[in-house]
Design an enzyme around this catalytic site. Sequence first.
Site, PDB file in Angstrom:
ATOM      1  N   ARG A   1      54.663  12.474  15.150  1.00  0.00           N
ATOM      2  CA  ARG A   1      55.630  11.816  14.264  1.00  0.00           C
ATOM      3  C   ARG A   1      55.739  12.478  12.896  1.00  0.00           C
ATOM      4  O   ARG A   1      56.416  11.959  12.005  1.00  0.00           O
ATOM      5  CB  ARG A   1      55.245  10.339  14.087  1.00  0.00           C
TER       6      ARG A   1
ATOM      7  N   HIS B   1      39.053  21.953  16.879  1.00  0.00           N
ATOM      8  CA  HIS B   1      39.445  23.234  17.465  1.00  0.00           C
ATOM      9  C   HIS B   1      40.820  23.610  16.925  1.00  0.00           C
ATOM     10  O   HIS B   1      41.846  23.280  17.528  1.00  0.00           O
ATOM     11  CB  HIS B   1      39.468  23.120  18.992  1.00  0.00           C
TER      12      HIS B   1
ATOM     13  N   GLU C   1      35.444  25.011  16.933  1.00  0.00           N
ATOM     14  CA  GLU C   1      35.632  25.825  18.127  1.00  0.00           C
ATOM     15  C   GLU C   1      36.836  26.743  17.951  1.00  0.00           C
ATOM     16  O   GLU C   1      37.790  26.390  17.253  1.00  0.00           O
ATOM     17  CB  GLU C   1      35.897  24.940  19.350  1.00  0.00           C
TER      18      GLU C   1
ATOM     19  N   HIS D   1      33.801  19.272  28.002  1.00  0.00           N
ATOM     20  CA  HIS D   1      35.091  19.332  28.693  1.00  0.00           C
ATOM     21  C   HIS D   1      35.111  18.325  29.841  1.00  0.00           C
ATOM     22  O   HIS D   1      34.354  18.432  30.799  1.00  0.00           O
ATOM     23  CB  HIS D   1      35.440  20.717  29.233  1.00  0.00           C
TER      24      HIS D   1
END
Length: 241
Positions: free
Chosen positions: A18, A43, A70, A190
Amino acid sequence: MVNLSVNINKIATLRNARCGNIPNVLQVAIDVQKFGCQGITIHPRPDERHITYKDVYDISSVITTELNIEGNPTEKFMNLVLDVKPSQVTLVPDSEDVITSNSGWNTFLYQDFLTDKIKKLKDYGIRTSIFLDPKPELVPYAAKTGADRIELYTGYFAIGYEDKKWNCIDIYVDTAKIAVDNHMLINAGHDLNLDNISFLIKKIPYISEVSIGHALINESIYMGLENTIQSYLKKIHKVLK
């Protein structure tokens, strides 16, 4: 002790949809630390589709736990992390067009490249971690780079666990054991979630840190952010008691 580092990329994705400041990424970083996590993971990608480079500087100013950044060690990324000096940098071999990190380094092929990047990071006192697929044969080459840790890419584990293929963990256990033999600590991340996290830690109790974002943020839609973080911490600590 297994530390929980909360990846807040998805909060930034929602905000960017937005073009405003809702939800407030900086406030979320403050709150998740207050709710009990031991670190924040971010990241920043070249296209800044979620965490922006400005976010990195803003978030670094409110960290009271640990900040893990990361990314693929491009010149721009390296300049950023050497300026910010987070607790940890996790090197990930992302190409610019991937939706999310989906594989680890081939440390045999990229040993010299990673060694050079890691030396620069360690010269600044930054702990280093290499994102790695569960391949035991790659661990010794990761160790030769001078990295402090590997982060196991757990996407394959998550798929196997969901399909009730319990032996999916075996290659992770083998990889982790080689890492310990090479005096490296182990992170994991992950597709970890409240369903599979306990199984992972039970099988690999010497994991130092799990980085969880996508599932945690989605689970918090139903449970609330504080309750979700507490649920993860309870599962982690219950296994280790």
